[in-house]
Each structure stands twice: as structure tokens, then as C-alpha cells.
Design a protein around this motif. Structure first.
Motif, PDB file in Angstrom:
ATOM      1  N   GLY A  22       0.803  -1.207   0.000  1.00 11.87           N
ATOM      2  CA  GLY A  22       0.000   0.000   0.000  1.00 11.87           C
ATOM      3  C   GLY A  22       0.841   1.263   0.000  1.00 11.87           C
ATOM      4  O   GLY A  22       0.323   2.360   0.214  1.00 11.87           O
ATOM      5  N   VAL A  23       2.169   1.133  -0.240  1.00 11.18           N
ATOM      6  CA  VAL A  23       3.045   2.298  -0.257  1.00 11.18           C
ATOM      7  C   VAL A  23       2.629   3.257  -1.374  1.00 11.18           C
ATOM      8  O   VAL A  23       2.199   2.833  -2.453  1.00 11.18           O
ATOM      9  CB  VAL A  23       4.519   1.872  -0.422  1.00 11.18           C
ATOM     10  CG1 VAL A  23       4.778   1.240  -1.788  1.00 11.18           C
ATOM     11  CG2 VAL A  23       5.448   3.050  -0.215  1.00 11.18           C
ATOM     12  N   THR A  24       2.726   4.548  -1.101  1.00  9.78           N
ATOM     13  CA  THR A  24       2.410   5.566  -2.097  1.00  9.78           C
ATOM     14  C   THR A  24       3.578   5.672  -3.080  1.00  9.78           C
ATOM     15  O   THR A  24       4.713   5.916  -2.666  1.00  9.78           O
ATOM     16  CB  THR A  24       2.178   6.931  -1.418  1.00  9.78           C
ATOM     17  OG1 THR A  24       1.158   6.788  -0.435  1.00  9.78           O
ATOM     18  CG2 THR A  24       1.769   7.982  -2.427  1.00  9.78           C
ATOM     19  N   PRO A  25       3.332   5.486  -4.383  1.00 12.71           N
ATOM     20  CA  PRO A  25       4.442   5.458  -5.354  1.00 12.71           C
ATOM     21  C   PRO A  25       5.336   6.689  -5.308  1.00 12.71           C
ATOM     22  O   PRO A  25       6.565   6.571  -5.346  1.00 12.71           O
ATOM     23  CB  PRO A  25       3.717   5.336  -6.701  1.00 12.71           C
ATOM     24  CG  PRO A  25       2.427   4.661  -6.380  1.00 12.71           C
ATOM     25  CD  PRO A  25       2.041   5.187  -5.029  1.00 12.71           C
ATOM     26  N   LEU A  26       4.768   7.885  -5.195  1.00  9.09           N
ATOM     27  CA  LEU A  26       5.593   9.088  -5.183  1.00  9.09           C
ATOM     28  C   LEU A  26       6.443   9.158  -3.922  1.00  9.09           C
ATOM     29  O   LEU A  26       7.620   9.530  -3.961  1.00  9.09           O
ATOM     30  CB  LEU A  26       4.716  10.339  -5.303  1.00  9.09           C
ATOM     31  CG  LEU A  26       5.454  11.680  -5.392  1.00  9.09           C
ATOM     32  CD1 LEU A  26       6.464  11.674  -6.541  1.00  9.09           C
ATOM     33  CD2 LEU A  26       4.465  12.828  -5.575  1.00  9.09           C
TER      34      LEU A  26
END
Length: 323
Positions: A22-26
Motif C-alpha cells: 500500500g506504499v504511495t508510489p511518489l
């Protein structure tokens, strides 16, 4: 909240970026880019996870290069923002939290970007400290972790070996701040230019700017800010800046705060200290000459602001970062 300290790193400096599902790509890509290998930097960066891959909020998978053992032994651990299952406060596994605690207890620097602060909070690393997170979730962080002093109107918080950034792009400011602490302003500014990013935004600026884009009918003040950066050795008053922008001082103050989240005088001071740092690193000018060149007037004034901002002196700073 501790004053910023100068803490030069020695090669190799191991950076572990902990990517949870669920890590935010940016949030993940910011430290991966800024701490990527370069000739002038000592960083050795590894994306770490619980398995061989991690699923991002964008729906695609990222291959990890390391695991929790790399987190435990890293010199700097960075936890990007994440949204596990859409539930922000879903607690990471005890194995993850234990690895972060072990990294911190053995002297590693622990950093969060955006909602990654919730992971550090769950590990107890933020207890008794000042910290920040995305402005949308500040109340949630404060409500669930009352031992933390939550700073809402900042880009990042530096507590020496524990640092937290506000929402998403503030991670750029924090990571450049870390490079500046480790390797000096000249290296950080070169990396910022490569990213086409602002070379220095002070951590105390507001993260939430009510009107981040120019209001219809109003010209941006960016041209005046750029002009000011090339005239820092001159006496730049509010009236001088407003005259260059062709607006009244009152209008200039209002629009400057709207565009930058800080005041003109605070912005100027930050820019002057940043220029002084680079001159000390890259020239043999005396402290008095540096003070005049960056608009701080005297060596005594430069020493005063270095002590307040960096907890060091210009001479000690030069000794630390001169290549």
C-alpha cells in the motif's frame, strides 16, 4: 523541537527504504531518486520489504532488493507513506516495528514521509517528540498518539536522529535537508537542480497553501523571488521587493504568503543562510566576506544566524564540508 544539526556522513552510508504494502508510489520514488548513487554522494540505497515484491497504491508491484535485516543495520531508514487496505491506522506487523526500533536503538537515523509517521508512532519512536504528517491526517495522528506533539504547519520536523515530513512532495524538502546535513549545501543544491526542484525550502514553512496556483488575473511572484536570489548582497526590504513586483507592500505580503507559505523576511533569511553555506563550502572567502556577499552584513551576524539555524559556527561548518 531540536535545532537542526550538522552531521556529516562517512562512506558508505546505507539507506534502507521500507516499502510496505500500500506504499504511495511518489513517496517511495522521492528518496529512491535523491539517495540514488552519484559520484559525489556516499549513499548505498536499498528498497526493503517483507517479501520479494510490494504492491503500491497505484496497483502495480515493486521488486524489493532487501529485507528487514537491511533495515536493522541501516544508517538511515526511511518509511514512505502508505495506505494499507485503505485503513490508515492498520498497524504494521510486530516484526516490522521491532526492526525499526532495533535500527533506532543501534544509532540509525529514522525518517518518515507523509503517513509513514504512523508507522514510527506505532513503533513508539515518536513518543515525546515533535512530528508532522500530511495535513489531512494531523488530527488523527494526535488523537491516536497523544504523547506526540504534532506540528501542523510545517514541511518537516528535524529531531536530530528522528525526522518526519508532511504530505507527499514535502518528502523532497526533507530528503534534500538530509543531504544538506550530511554533505553540505553545494551537493544538495546540485541534486535539487537535477530534479528541477526548489534547492531549499525551510522546514518551518506551511505545508498547506490555500492557493497553490496563481489566482486568475494575478502574476506569480516567482520572478521577484528569482531576482532577489541574485541580489542577496543588497538591502532587500519589503518595499524594494514590492516595487520590483509592481504591487503594494500589503498586496506583496499577502500573495507571497499564499504562494510560499512563509513571509518575505523569513524566506530571505533562509536564502541568505543557504548562500552562505555554499560560499563557505566552495570558496576561500573570509567569514566577513561571506556575510557581506549573502546580505547578512557582518561576521557576528552570520555567526548568530548559523548558531540559531545550524547549531554550529561558520568556521566549524567550513571545516566540516570543505572538499
Amino acid at each position: 523541537m531540536s535545532a537542526t544539526s550538522v552531521t556529516p556522513v562517512h562512506p558508505p552510508h546505507r539507506v534502507a527504504i521500507l516499502a510496505l504494502d500500500g506504499v504511495t508510489p511518489l513517496d517511495l520514488s522521492i528518496p529512491a531518486q535523491i539517495f540514488s548513487p552519484r559520484a559525489e554522494t556516499p549513499y548505498r540505497t536499498t528498497v526493503c520489504g517483507l517479501g520479494d515484491t510490494v504492491v503500491t497504491t497505484g496497483g502495480f508491484s515493486v521488486t524489493t532488493g532487501g529485507g528487514l535485516d537491511d533495515v536493522r543495520t541501516a544508517d538511515t531508514v526511511i518509511v514512505p507513506g502508505y495506505e494499507p487496505g485503505g485503513e490508515l491506522l492498520a498497524k504494521p506487523s510486530d516484526e516490522v516495528l521491532d526492526a525499526l526500533v532495533q535500527a533506532h536503538e543501534r544509532g540509525g537515523r529514522v525518517v518518515s514521509i507523509c503517513t509513514g509517521a504512523f508507522v514510527l508512532a506505532a513503533a513508539g519512536i515518536l513518543d515525546g517528540l515533535h512530528a508532522t504528517t500530511h495535513w489531512l491526517h494531523s488530527d488523527e495522528l494526535e488523537r491516536n498518539f497523544p504523547s506526540i506533539t504534532v506540528e501542523r504547519d510545517v514541511l518537516y520536523v528535524d529531531e536530530r536522529d528522528v525526522l518526519t515530513s508532511a504530505g507527499v512532495c514535502c518528502g523532497i524538502d526533507l530528503c534534500l535537508h538530509l543531504v544538506r546535513r550530511d554533505l553540505g549545501a553545494a551537493v544538495a543544491n546540485r541534486i535539487a537542480r537535477g530534479l528541477v526542484a526548489a534547492p531549499h525550502r525551510d522546514g518551518g514553512q506551511a505545508q498547506y497553501i490555500p492557493a497553490p496556483v496563481t489566482v486568475a488575473g494575478e502574476a506569480s511572484l516567482s520572478e521577484t523571488r528569482d531576482w532577489a536570489l541574485h541580489h542577496l548582497d543588497e538591502p532587500l526590504t519589503l518595499r524594494t521587493l514590492a516595487r520590483h513586483a509592481r504591487v503594494s507592500p500589503r498586496t506583496f505580503m499577502r500573495r507571497f504568503a499564499t504562494e510560499t507559505g512563509t513571509t518575505p523576511l523569513q524566506w530571505l533569511l533562509s536564502a541568505r543562510i543557504s548562500k552562505a553555506r555554499e560560499l563557505l563550502e566552495t570558496t576561500d572567502q573570509s567569514v566577513e566576506q561571506v556575510a557581506r556577499a549573502c546580505g547578512l552584513g557582518t561576521a557576528a551576524n552570520l555567526r548568530l544566524h548559523f548558531r540559531r539555524s545550524l547549531n554550529t559556527t561558520p568556521t566549524a561548518y567550513r571545516r566540516t564540508f570543505t572538499r
